[in-house]
Design an enzyme around this catalytic site. Sequence first.
Site, short mmCIF file in Angstrom:
data_model
loop_
_atom_site.label_atom_id
_atom_site.label_comp_id
_atom_site.label_asym_id
_atom_site.label_seq_id
_atom_site.Cartn_x
_atom_site.Cartn_y
_atom_site.Cartn_z
N GLY A 36 119.73 108.96 29.63
CA GLY A 36 118.29 109.10 29.87
C GLY A 36 118.06 109.73 31.23
N SER A 38 116.87 110.40 35.11
CA SER A 38 117.00 109.63 36.34
C SER A 38 115.76 108.74 36.47
CB SER A 38 117.09 110.59 37.54
OG SER A 38 117.09 109.88 38.73
N GLY A 39 115.97 107.47 36.72
CA GLY A 39 114.85 106.53 36.84
C GLY A 39 114.39 105.94 35.52
N SER A 110 123.93 112.19 31.48
CA SER A 110 124.59 112.89 30.36
C SER A 110 123.57 113.72 29.56
CB SER A 110 125.36 111.92 29.46
OG SER A 110 124.68 110.73 29.20
N1 LIG Z 1 120.35 117.71 40.43
C1 LIG Z 1 120.39 116.44 40.02
N2 LIG Z 1 120.03 116.12 38.74
C2 LIG Z 1 120.07 114.85 38.35
N3 LIG Z 1 120.46 113.79 39.13
C3 LIG Z 1 120.82 114.06 40.40
C4 LIG Z 1 120.80 115.38 40.89
N4 LIG Z 1 121.21 115.35 42.19
C5 LIG Z 1 121.48 114.07 42.49
N5 LIG Z 1 121.25 113.28 41.42
C6 LIG Z 1 121.55 111.83 41.41
O1 LIG Z 1 122.74 111.69 40.64
C7 LIG Z 1 122.55 110.78 39.56
C8 LIG Z 1 122.97 111.41 38.23
O2 LIG Z 1 124.35 111.51 38.13
P1 LIG Z 1 125.04 111.54 36.71
O3 LIG Z 1 126.50 111.55 36.98
O4 LIG Z 1 124.49 110.47 35.88
O5 LIG Z 1 124.54 112.97 36.15
S1 LIG Z 1 125.09 113.79 34.90
O6 LIG Z 1 125.31 112.85 33.81
O7 LIG Z 1 126.35 114.45 35.29
O8 LIG Z 1 124.05 114.79 34.61
C9 LIG Z 1 121.09 110.45 39.50
O9 LIG Z 1 121.11 109.05 39.45
P2 LIG Z 1 120.29 108.18 38.39
O10 LIG Z 1 118.94 108.13 38.98
O11 LIG Z 1 120.99 106.88 38.43
O12 LIG Z 1 120.32 108.79 37.03
C10 LIG Z 1 120.51 110.96 40.81
O13 LIG Z 1 120.37 109.88 41.70
N1 LIG Z 2 111.68 99.17 31.60
C1 LIG Z 2 111.40 99.11 32.90
N2 LIG Z 2 110.29 98.51 33.33
C2 LIG Z 2 109.99 98.46 34.65
N3 LIG Z 2 110.77 98.96 35.63
C3 LIG Z 2 111.89 99.57 35.28
C4 LIG Z 2 112.28 99.67 33.91
N4 LIG Z 2 113.46 100.33 33.86
C5 LIG Z 2 113.79 100.62 35.14
N5 LIG Z 2 112.86 100.16 36.00
C6 LIG Z 2 112.89 100.32 37.46
O1 LIG Z 2 112.98 101.72 37.69
C7 LIG Z 2 113.89 101.99 38.75
C8 LIG Z 2 114.96 102.95 38.28
O2 LIG Z 2 115.82 102.30 37.40
P1 LIG Z 2 117.37 102.65 37.33
O3 LIG Z 2 118.01 101.61 36.51
O4 LIG Z 2 117.91 102.90 38.69
O5 LIG Z 2 117.32 104.02 36.52
P2 LIG Z 2 118.47 105.09 36.23
O6 LIG Z 2 119.80 104.39 36.35
O7 LIG Z 2 118.19 105.55 34.83
O8 LIG Z 2 118.27 106.16 37.25
C9 LIG Z 2 114.42 100.64 39.22
O9 LIG Z 2 113.67 100.26 40.36
C10 LIG Z 2 114.15 99.72 38.06
O10 LIG Z 2 113.92 98.39 38.47
#
Ligand SMILES: Nc1ncnc2c1ncn2[C@@H]1O[C@H](COP(=O)(O)OS(=O)(=O)O)[C@@H](OP(=O)(O)O)[C@H]1O
Ligand SMILES: Nc1ncnc2c1ncn2[C@@H]1O[C@H](COP(=O)(O)OP(=O)(O)O)[C@@H](O)[C@H]1O
EC number: 2.7.1.25
Length: 204
Positions: A36, A38-39, A110
């Site tokens: 999914g 980021s966030g 991913s």
């Molecule tokens: N350009 C760009 N695009 C997306 N995300 C970015 C980028 N640069 C840094 N980040 C940070 O790296 C986390 C994603 O890494 P992943 O290894 O999950 O990415 S991927 O599956 O290879 O696309 C992602 O963390 P999550 O928020 O936990 O998903 C970001 O914090």
């Molecule tokens: N279903 C949800 N409801 C409310 N807050 C959420 C929910 N899912 C994630 N959050 C909040 O959103 C933020 C990002 O979540 P995180 O697990 O770090 O996302 P990801 O790993 O996909 O980047 C965190 O602060 C988390 O507590």
Amino acid sequence: MAEQKATNVTWHEHHVSKEQRCQQNGHKGAVLWFTGLSGSGKSTIANTVDHKLFEKGKHTFVLDGDNVRMGLNKNLGFSPEDRTENIRRIGEVSKLYTDAGILVMTAFISPYREDRDQVREILGDGEFIEIFVKASLETCEERDPKGLYKKARAGEIKGFTGIDAPYEEPEKAELILDSDGKGIDELADEVVAYLESNGYLTYP
Ligand SMILES: Nc1ncnc2c1ncn2[C@@H]1O[C@H](COP(=O)(O)OS(=O)(=O)O)[C@@H](OP(=O)(O)O)[C@H]1O
Ligand SMILES: Nc1ncnc2c1ncn2[C@@H]1O[C@H](COP(=O)(O)OP(=O)(O)O)[C@@H](O)[C@H]1O
């Protein structure tokens, strides 16, 4: 799929089989592949599921995007090629965990369907559980816990998933979690219920 470079290598069969390990653990080995934006909640939900399963006495582990990128995959960035290699390596590592009879949770964006499908292919039947953590871009941008969307909108990060890099939604996910509408605990319970009703938490 990456080509094998080494030639003079031979596969060794383990003395203790995967089945024996699962028998001893009392549950199956599998990868719960959270994908999914980021966030969207991948990491938080995966860790909550991990905690719930750990408390039930299951053998589990979480592989998390940021953490793996600081170690095993520190030589990879966010170009499409590097993301593909990132996912390929995580897929292989997840397979090792699965062979060890562990329920491993991975939390990587991913973004490419083909990369996720390649991981599905290297795992055995039923060992790859694709979990789409579905949250709208608006929700993710609002959460923006690391301030990365803000930076991407300001042009300070190029190729950010959802902004100027693609995210290809799963078409055959085993589970879709509504992260716009439901809280972490409820979503983690949905995952545990899926595992229970599909026989993952017992063996054989
Ligand atoms: N350009 C760009 N695009 C997306 N995300 C970015 C980028 N640069 C840094 N980040 C940070 O790296 C986390 C994603 O890494 P992943 O290894 O999950 O990415 S991927 O599956 O290879 O696309 C992602 O963390 P999550 O928020 O936990 O998903 C970001 O914090
Ligand atoms: N279903 C949800 N409801 C409310 N807050 C959420 C929910 N899912 C994630 N959050 C909040 O959103 C933020 C990002 O979540 P995180 O697990 O770090 O996302 P990801 O790993 O996909 O980047 C965190 O602060 C988390 O507590």
